[in-house]
Write an enzyme that holds these catalytic residues in place. Structure first.
Site, PDB file in Angstrom:
ATOM      1  N   HIS A 301       0.455   0.779 -10.976  1.00  0.00           N
ATOM      2  CA  HIS A 301      -0.273   0.235 -10.064  1.00  0.00           C
ATOM      3  C   HIS A 301      -1.123   1.269  -8.888  1.00  0.00           C
ATOM      4  O   HIS A 301      -0.587   2.483  -8.315  1.00  0.00           O
ATOM      5  CB  HIS A 301       0.707  -1.250  -9.149  1.00  0.00           C
ATOM      6  CG  HIS A 301      -0.868  -1.739  -8.005  1.00  0.00           C
ATOM      7  ND1 HIS A 301      -1.892  -2.351  -9.172  1.00  0.00           N
ATOM      8  CD2 HIS A 301      -0.386  -1.623  -6.884  1.00  0.00           C
ATOM      9  CE1 HIS A 301      -2.192  -2.792  -8.078  1.00  0.00           C
ATOM     10  NE2 HIS A 301      -1.632  -2.317  -7.219  1.00  0.00           N
ATOM     11  N   ASN A 321      -3.193  -3.568  -0.412  1.00  0.00           N
ATOM     12  CA  ASN A 321      -3.368  -4.104  -1.902  1.00  0.00           C
ATOM     13  C   ASN A 321      -4.653  -4.810  -2.555  1.00  0.00           C
ATOM     14  O   ASN A 321      -5.887  -4.785  -1.368  1.00  0.00           O
ATOM     15  CB  ASN A 321      -1.901  -4.018  -1.962  1.00  0.00           C
ATOM     16  CG  ASN A 321      -1.906  -4.681  -3.670  1.00  0.00           C
ATOM     17  OD1 ASN A 321      -2.307  -4.715  -4.327  1.00  0.00           O
ATOM     18  ND2 ASN A 321      -0.398  -5.385  -3.867  1.00  0.00           N
TER      19      ASN A 321
END
Length: 379
Positions: A301, A321
């Protein structure tokens, strides 16, 4: 539904007129008060209503209830062992009805071996010494007006595209004074098409933007959460960058040197970092220490570092995020720094990158007249 709300308030010791929102009260519940099957089932119904969940059949709902119960037990056990009030908290967020395996498959990329990327990037990166004398105690680019709102990548593992656009958005805003939301969809369509991979890196996005004369805005090339044919040649107005830099941990690096490099970079602009995010599943707030990180070597990620701070002597990074504002700290996660671990929390020190862009003539002129590009006074 009214009965379920009253049950929840009763178990919490709150009146039905409490100002605490249903969303926040669900996240902050003391799950030690929900131990029987009936209590957990009632809580599940309330959670379903809050998140608009509708299942195909009774079998699927029963399966999701069982997963919800298992996650509730895990949250209760983990929160009971928090080291301090600032340690990260888990809660019944919007991912509470999926397993860790389902979460990884849906929201993360396949694990990446960073060693090959480090070798490739080392051939291109500019070798330089980073130093950061007397940095401010805290820093937050959100307060400088160069960070767009938190976005939602949907059920796909393309955090790399969102981390990349976030970095370009910030670099462009710092250089020109113009904050504009950029197109993740263009990167998904075009970078993946040119690279022949659905498992991208942020630096590949920067390379593509450089080679193709810029990146479209989100308005001109909106996000669809699925890949399509590249339409870059149909968009005229583009946001450009001048280059990009990488921050790579080498065999000779020390933890202090890595910290200096990150601090030096982030005081100039936000930076995109790679990380193992499997343990982000049920995060709702606090400083994440990575104690349960599965592998610092398996990157899956990307997030955008926008600043740093400390709480009672514990230092942390502020990371944006791409799972929506209703995850974590309003879409952000605090990741512990200065841990003494060379790799950083969940391998985040391994591979970071950021685009570069020269200031516009207007901002250069203003700075010549006595205005600094960025005010680095403590926030």
């Amino acid at each position: 539904m009214g009965f379920l709300v009253l049950l929840l308030f009763s178990l919490l010791g709150l009146s039905s007129s409490s100002s605490i929102s249903t969303h926040r009260s669900i996240l902050d519940l003391d799950l030690t008060k929900f131990t029987t099957q009936k209590q957990v089932s009632s809580l599940f119904q309330l959670w379903k209503s809050e998140h608009g969940r509708v299942y195909h059949n009774h079998e699927e709902e029963a399966k999701r209830l069982e997963i919800f119960k298992n996650n509730s037990n895990y949250i209760r056990d983990m929160n009971a062992n928090r080291k301090s009030p600032h340690s990260h908290r888990l809660g019944l967020n919007k991912f509470a009805d999926i397993t860790p395996q389902e979460f990884s498959k849906k929201y993360l990329q396949a694990p990446k071996d960073v060693s090959q990327q480090i070798k490739m990037a080392n051939k291109k990166m500019k070798k330089e010494q980073y130093s950061c004398d007397h940095p401010p105690a805290s820093w937050d680019w959100r307060k400088k007006g160069v960070i767009t709102q938190v976005k939602y990548q949907g059920g796909c593992g393309r955090g790399w595209a969102f981390s990349a656009t976030g970095a370009i958005e910030a670099a462009h805003a710092i250089a020109t004074g113009d904050l504009v939301s950029l197109s993740e969809q263009e990167l998904v369509d075009c970078v993946e098409e040119s690279e022949g991979s659905y498992n991208g890196w942020q630096y590949q996005s920067f390379e593509w933007v450089l080679e193709h004369g810029g990146i479209a805005t989100d308005d001109d090339y909106p996000y669809r959460a699925k890949e399509g044919r590249c339409k870059a040649n149909k968009i005229q107005d583009k946001v450009t960058i001048d280059g990009y830099e990488t921050l790579i941990m080498s065999d000779e690096s020390t933890e202090s040197e890595t910290e200096q490099a990150f601090l030096s970079a982030i005081l100039e602009q936000p930076i995109s970092v790679s990380i193992d995010a499997k343990d982000f599943h049920l995060y709702t707030g606090g400083i994440y220490d990575g104690e349960n990180c599965t592998s610092p070597y398996g990157i899956n990620h990307f997030v955008l570092l926008v600043g740093y701070g400390s709480a009672d002597g514990v230092d942390y990074w502020i990371a944006k995020n791409s799972w929506g504002f209703d995850w974590g700290e309003d879409g952000y996660i605090w990741i512990q720094r200065n841990t003494g671990n060379l790799l950083g929390v969940c391998g985040m020190n391994y591979f970071a990158s950021y685009p570069t862009k020269e200031e516009s003539e207007t901002l250069v002129s203003a700075r010549v007249k006595g205005h600094r590009r960025v005010d680095h006074s403590p926030l």
